[in-house]
Write an enzyme that holds these catalytic residues in place. Sequence first.
Site, PDB file in Angstrom:
ATOM      1  N   ASN A   4       0.922  -1.043   0.198  1.00  0.00           N
ATOM      2  CA  ASN A   4       0.343  -0.164   0.214  1.00  0.00           C
ATOM      3  C   ASN A   4       1.103   1.270   0.203  1.00  0.00           C
ATOM      4  O   ASN A   4       1.599   1.613   1.077  1.00  0.00           O
ATOM      5  CB  ASN A   4      -0.683  -0.269   1.067  1.00  0.00           C
ATOM      6  N   TRP A   5       0.816   1.677  -1.221  1.00  0.00           N
ATOM      7  CA  TRP A   5       1.874   3.184  -1.280  1.00  0.00           C
ATOM      8  C   TRP A   5       1.095   4.344  -0.599  1.00  0.00           C
ATOM      9  O   TRP A   5       1.940   4.590  -0.238  1.00  0.00           O
ATOM     10  CB  TRP A   5       2.599   3.318  -2.417  1.00  0.00           C
ATOM     11  N   LYS A   6      -0.525   4.186  -0.045  1.00  0.00           N
ATOM     12  CA  LYS A   6      -0.483   5.330   0.099  1.00  0.00           C
ATOM     13  C   LYS A   6       0.213   6.520  -1.297  1.00  0.00           C
ATOM     14  O   LYS A   6       0.006   6.607  -1.559  1.00  0.00           O
ATOM     15  CB  LYS A   6      -0.055   5.638   1.551  1.00  0.00           C
ATOM     16  N   GLY A 230       2.472  -0.775   4.466  1.00  0.00           N
ATOM     17  CA  GLY A 230       2.559   0.953   3.965  1.00  0.00           C
ATOM     18  C   GLY A 230       3.721   0.751   3.622  1.00  0.00           C
ATOM     19  O   GLY A 230       4.773   0.766   2.677  1.00  0.00           O
ATOM     20  N   GLY A 231       4.846   1.557   5.053  1.00  0.00           N
ATOM     21  CA  GLY A 231       6.309   2.178   4.780  1.00  0.00           C
ATOM     22  C   GLY A 231       6.742   1.025   4.524  1.00  0.00           C
ATOM     23  O   GLY A 231       8.059   1.927   3.370  1.00  0.00           O
TER      24      GLY A 231
HETATM   25  P1  PGA Z   1       2.672   0.340   7.774  1.00  0.00           P
HETATM   26  O1  PGA Z   1       0.967   0.935   7.167  1.00  0.00           O
HETATM   27  O2  PGA Z   1       3.249  -0.855   7.703  1.00  0.00           O
HETATM   28  O3  PGA Z   1       3.620   1.416   7.480  1.00  0.00           O
HETATM   29  O4  PGA Z   1       1.821   0.236   9.634  1.00  0.00           O
HETATM   30  C1  PGA Z   1       0.547  -0.056   6.621  1.00  0.00           C
HETATM   31  C2  PGA Z   1      -1.589  -0.060   6.143  1.00  0.00           C
HETATM   32  O5  PGA Z   1      -1.606   1.367   6.497  1.00  0.00           O
HETATM   33  O6  PGA Z   1      -1.593  -0.988   5.443  1.00  0.00           O
END
Ligand code: PGA
Length: 248
Positions: A4-6, A230-231
Site C-alpha cells: 500500500n503505497w499510500k 505501508g512503510g
Molecule cells: P504500515 O501501514 O505498514 O506503514 O504500518 C499499513 C497500512 O496502513 O496498510
Amino acid sequence: MAANWKMHKTVREAQDYMAALLPRVADFAGEVDVAVFAPFTCLSEVARMAEGSGVIAGAQNFFYEDSGAFTGEVSAPMLLDVGARASIIGHSERRELFCETDEAVARKARRAVEAGLLPVVCVGETKEERDAGRMWEKVSGQVRAVVEGLGEASGGQVVLAYEPIWAIGTGETASPEDAQDAIGRIRELLGELRGGEFASEARILYGGSIKPGNISEIMAQKDVDGGLVGGASLEVGSFLELVGAARD
Ligand code: PGA
C-alpha cells in the site's frame, strides 16, 4: 503480500519500482500473490507494466457510483479501464480522515465484487477501543456491515485486512497472538454469517508496521493469509523480503 503505497510515488518513481520488482517477483509466481496498491496518478502505468506478470495492480479507493456529478471521485469502471484488478476499501486513514462510514465501505465492497474488482476491505480498532476491551465489538461490526452487503459473492472474491489503527505507521506491531486472535475471530464470524466454505476461501491479511524483522512470526499464525504493508513496501528490497517470507 500487498504493498500500500499510500500518497507516495510519482509516475517516474513508480516505473523505477516496478522495473526493479517485476523480474524478482517472477521467482514467486504461483506461490505468493503480490499486489501493488498505487495512487491514481500512477495506477495506469503500474497496471501497464504489471500486465502478464501476475502482479495485481490495485487502487487505494474508489466511489461506488459508476459515473455522474461526483467531483474528485473515481469509479470501479474507470479503475478497470486502466487495468486495475483490485482496490483497498475502507482503509482506516479513509475512515478517520475522510469520514468513510461502514455503510459507504459496504457499498464499495459490493460494487467492487459486482464490477469484478477484488476488494481488500480494511477493519481495525483504535488504541482507546482496544484498551476499553471493545476491539471485537468494533471489528465485528465492521465485518458484519461488509459481509451482509455482499450479496452472492464467494469467499474467494473477498479479501479482508485486519489493521489495528494503533499499529499503522507507528512501529508498534500487534503481537502475533493478537493478530491471530482477531483474524481467527473474523474467520469464525465469516463462517457464522456465510458458512465454512466462504470462511476458508476468504483471504484475511494482517496490516500494521509489518517489516522484514517481524513478518515470519506474523505469517506463522494459523489464520493469517498475508500482509498489507505501508512503510516497508516503499522500497523494493524490503517489500521483496516480505514476499519471500510469505513463501517460506
Ligand atoms: P504500515 O501501514 O505498514 O506503514 O504500518 C499499513 C497500512 O496502513 O496498510
